[in-house]
Write an enzyme that holds these catalytic residues in place. Structure first.
Site, PDB file in Angstrom:
ATOM      1  N   SER A 143       0.590  13.202  -1.169  1.00  0.00           N
ATOM      2  CA  SER A 143       1.910  12.888  -1.700  1.00  0.00           C
ATOM      3  C   SER A 143       3.048  13.559  -0.940  1.00  0.00           C
ATOM      4  CB  SER A 143       1.978  13.322  -3.168  1.00  0.00           C
ATOM      5  OG  SER A 143       1.759  14.725  -3.283  1.00  0.00           O
TER       6      SER A 143
ATOM      7  N   LYS B 120       9.530  19.231   0.237  1.00  0.00           N
ATOM      8  CA  LYS B 120       9.041  18.206  -0.687  1.00  0.00           C
ATOM      9  C   LYS B 120       9.819  18.279  -1.998  1.00  0.00           C
ATOM     10  CE  LYS B 120       4.596  16.589  -2.590  1.00  0.00           C
ATOM     11  NZ  LYS B 120       3.137  16.891  -2.613  1.00  0.00           N
TER      12      LYS B 120
ATOM     13  N   SER C 283      -2.805  16.409  -0.615  1.00  0.00           N
ATOM     14  CA  SER C 283      -1.449  15.915  -0.397  1.00  0.00           C
ATOM     15  C   SER C 283      -0.749  16.450   0.838  1.00  0.00           C
ATOM     16  CB  SER C 283      -0.587  16.212  -1.628  1.00  0.00           C
ATOM     17  OG  SER C 283      -0.993  15.390  -2.701  1.00  0.00           O
TER      18      SER C 283
END
Length: 688
Positions: free
Chosen positions: A402, A325, A426
């Site tokens: 996310s 990420k 997330s």
């Protein structure tokens, strides 16, 4: 069309926000079915505004051509109005290479008798004049005008560049008596429609014109002549820093099966090119092993490599690949946090975050840095700059965020492991939406050094995988330095009356629990955590205060840099007072103690999200309503600091929803093993 066309637009400078704009313009112009890849080098100038800049941009550009040849690209667009390196690129590329200046001028002559060029700085006017002469359009070019705006200011938030460009175009029409405007910079690609509407004349963007022209040449089966000037460069030795650019072989035909086995020259240094924007899709059926990565999809990836960072190759994760990420520091790379303006201000990390290093040391390779919602402040997976990553389980639906990029990469088979963060869901929400496994770890169990924070009281490292066995292996590595205890084996339902789940989801959840009971799992009466709407509000207030402390100063200094939804979230966060946050923190401590007492000795069961994934084009109000309902479920683990898992064991109307298990603190690995036993019991060994 013999085969789907793969077109690569190369931005010769290194500014990725400009590459994204170029990618959008090229995609908008391309035919349906054409794959458009926009890339930029990692070496070279940030913008090209001088002969010196142009000269030093060419090696990086040629490195991208070499990568394109290896990737089977059919044609190239050189997205700089100086057409730097055009002749050299034509010598080494198998397919057509079209410069945006040449394409724009050609197109303009088809639309009117005379055209005017409007470019950036006065010092670039001479280069445009030279190109008009070379391409045979000097008579048709009525004038060349500069706005006097540096290239990098064209897309700055709050910049007046659009208005000033439109005014310069208006003056050019009046002064030159021309019929058509040519925008003389790839960074103006986003201005085209607006300026044309304001002036009422054709306005030609070179990126769009070159895209269509290059695509047409491929469809017609035409490419650069090799008869004389554009014959391959003679094979010879190159020295020093350019040794890797030594010509090695002639480019072969590009159609059908007769593709060359290697590029016309080889780049040995590695890491020169950064693929940045690809707009293409497709699903992966085989979820057991990684599949070859498709051309880079920037909704999912920001940068990839082969690999990007190589691990030790030995250990429990050997042979596995990781999508990281874009919040984690990776040595030699920048952290972008899903915000192009933020990315442009960062410098490459000196070392990787400990959470990344642990996976590399265990044998895994990092294949790329994957996208995130802006500053990780969303669970939707929809980014205003990069779009929504694909959802392999439900095409056309939001991927969840996310940690949207890592989850999509795992679900599509482009990575074995997704390394993400989970503050308010997330990791768990994208796992739920895409039918994969995702773990939020015990708060503080995995170091967050080298990870861009959102709300430190809740930020955790998490992982995603396609199966429980892989997730458990990763967790054992990532939690090697954290205490791990035997977990509980009794389950308890959570009282969800304050969440108001959709009927279909509630029915399927109850059916799954009944099946667990029938298979011998002990499920006790519901645990009452209190009003979950009130709990979610406590979470919202405390998270928002910390998010503002983490990023508020930057957000305030960069108006317009964020999408509307995330900007509104930060605006609301700015209004949280220290006193409100302190009061909410006290209430969080009460919630945590109460849950510890009521859930003692049991693993909590609940849906991982309040619905199946909404459509990617769902109205903002619908997405926000789903977010609010889901946060009532996901906030429980955050407020209590407990590990929480999403396992792909629920389904509504054929769309996935994860079954969430919340365990006692520091029972992360045991929680995965327990969930795997449930999956094996419910679905058979192959499903686990």
């Amino acid at each position: 069309m013999p085969h789907a066309v793969h077109l690569r637009a190369i931005n010769p400078n290194t500014t990725e926000s400009m590459t994204a704009a170029i990618g959008r313009a090229a995609l908008a112009a391309a035919s349906a079915g054409t794959t458009v890849t926009a890339v930029n080098p990692t070496m070279g100038p940030a913008s090209i505004e001088s002969h010196y800049d142009e000269a030093l941009a060419v090696p990086g550009l040629l490195a991208e051509i070499a990568r394109g040849e290896a990737d089977g690209v059919d044609a190239y667009v050189l997205a700089c109005f100086g057409d730097p390196g055009l002749d050299a690129a034509r010598e080494v590329a198998s397919g057509p290479v079209v410069g945006i200046a040449e394409a724009a001028m050609h197109t303009a002559t088809l639309l009117g008798r005379h055209f005017s060029i409007v470019t950036t700085l006065p010092r670039t006017v001479g280069r445009a004049e030279e190109l008009a002469e070379r391409y045979g359009f000097r008579a048709a070019c009525a004038g060349i005008h500069a706005v006097d705006i540096p290239v990098l200011e064209l897309d700055l938030p709050g910049s007046d560049a659009r208005r000033e460009t439109a005014e310069a175009c208006r003056r050019a029409l009046d002064t030159d008596g021309s019929d058509v405007i040519v925008l003389g910079c790839a960074g103006m690609a986003d201005f085209c429609t607006e300026v044309s509407a304001a002036l009422g004349v054709p306005v030609v963007d070179g990126v769009a014109a070159a895209t269509r022209l290059a695509e047409s040449l491929v469809v017609l089966g035409l490419s650069t002549s090799r008869r004389s000037e554009y014959a391959p460069p003679p094979i010879k030795e190159y020295s020093g820093a350019l040794a890797g650019f030594a010509p090695a072989a002639a480019p072969g035909p590009r159609r059908g099966d007769a593709r060359p086995a290697s590029s016309p020259y080889s780049v040995h240094h590695g890491g020169f090119g950064r693929e940045y924007c690809v707009l293409d899709g497709g699903s992966r059926e085989d979820r057991s092993v990684d599949t070859p990565r498709s051309p880079l999809d920037t909704s999912m990836w920001r940068v990839t490599g082969d690999p990007l960072v190589r691990g030790t190759g030995a250990g429990p994760l050997a042979g596995m690949t990781v999508a990281v990420k874009d919040l984690f520091e990776v040595a030699g790379q920048r952290v972008g946090a899903g915000v192009p303006a933020y990315l442009d201000e960062q410098t490459p990390a000196v070392a990787s975050a400990p959470a990344v290093t642990a996976l590399l040391d265990a044998g895994a390779d990092v294949v790329g840095i994957a996208q995130t919602d802006e500053f990780a402040y969303s669970i939707a997976g929809r980014n205003a700059h990069y779009g929504a990553a694909p959802n392999a389980a439900v095409p056309g639906a939001l991927p969840g965020g996310s940690s949207s990029g890592p989850a999509a990469a795992v679900a599509l088979g482009e990575a074995t492991i997704g390394l993400g963060t989970d503050t308010g869901g997330s990791v768990r929400v994208p796992a739920s939406y895409q039918g994969i496994w995702g773990l939020r770890t015990t708060h503080g169990a995995v170091p967050v050094d080298g990870v861009l924070p959102l709300a430190p009281s809740y930020d955790t490292v998490g992982w995603l995988a396609r199966d429980a066995e892989t997730l458990a292996a990763v967790a054992r590595v990532g939690l090697a330095n954290a205490p791990q205890h035997a977990g509980d084996i009794r389950f308890a339902l959570l009282d969800l009356r304050s969440v108001q789940l959709p009927h279909e989801l509630e029915r399927q959840f109850r059916r799954t629990v009944d099946a667990m009971i029938a298979d011998g799992f002990e499920v006790t009466d519901a645990v009452d955590p209190g009003d979950l709407a009130e709990a979610a509000e406590l979470y919202r207030v405390t998270q928002a205060r910390e998010a503002w402390l983490s990023h508020g100063e930057w957000v305030r200094a960069h108006p317009g840099a964020l999408g509307a939804d995330i900007a509104a979230r930060f605006e609301a966060a700015a209004r949280i007072t220290p006193e409100q946050a302190a009061e909410a923190r006290d209430a969080v401590a009460v919630f945590r103690a109460r849950l510890d007492e009521r859930a003692e000795g049991r693993v909590l069961l609940l849906p991982a999200a309040a619905s199946a994934p909404p459509r990617a084009d769902a109205p903002t109000a619908e997405v926000e309503a789903i977010r609010a309902a889901t946060m009532r479920l996901t906030c429980i683990a955050g407020l209590s600091g407990r590990p929480a898992l999403s396992a792909p064991l629920l389904e509504t109307a054929e769309d996935p929803v994860g079954l969430s298990l919340i365990g006692a603190r520091n029972t992360d690995v045991a929680l995965i093993e327990l969930a795997a036993s449930v999956a094996e019991s419910l679905n058979g060994k192959d499903a686990a």
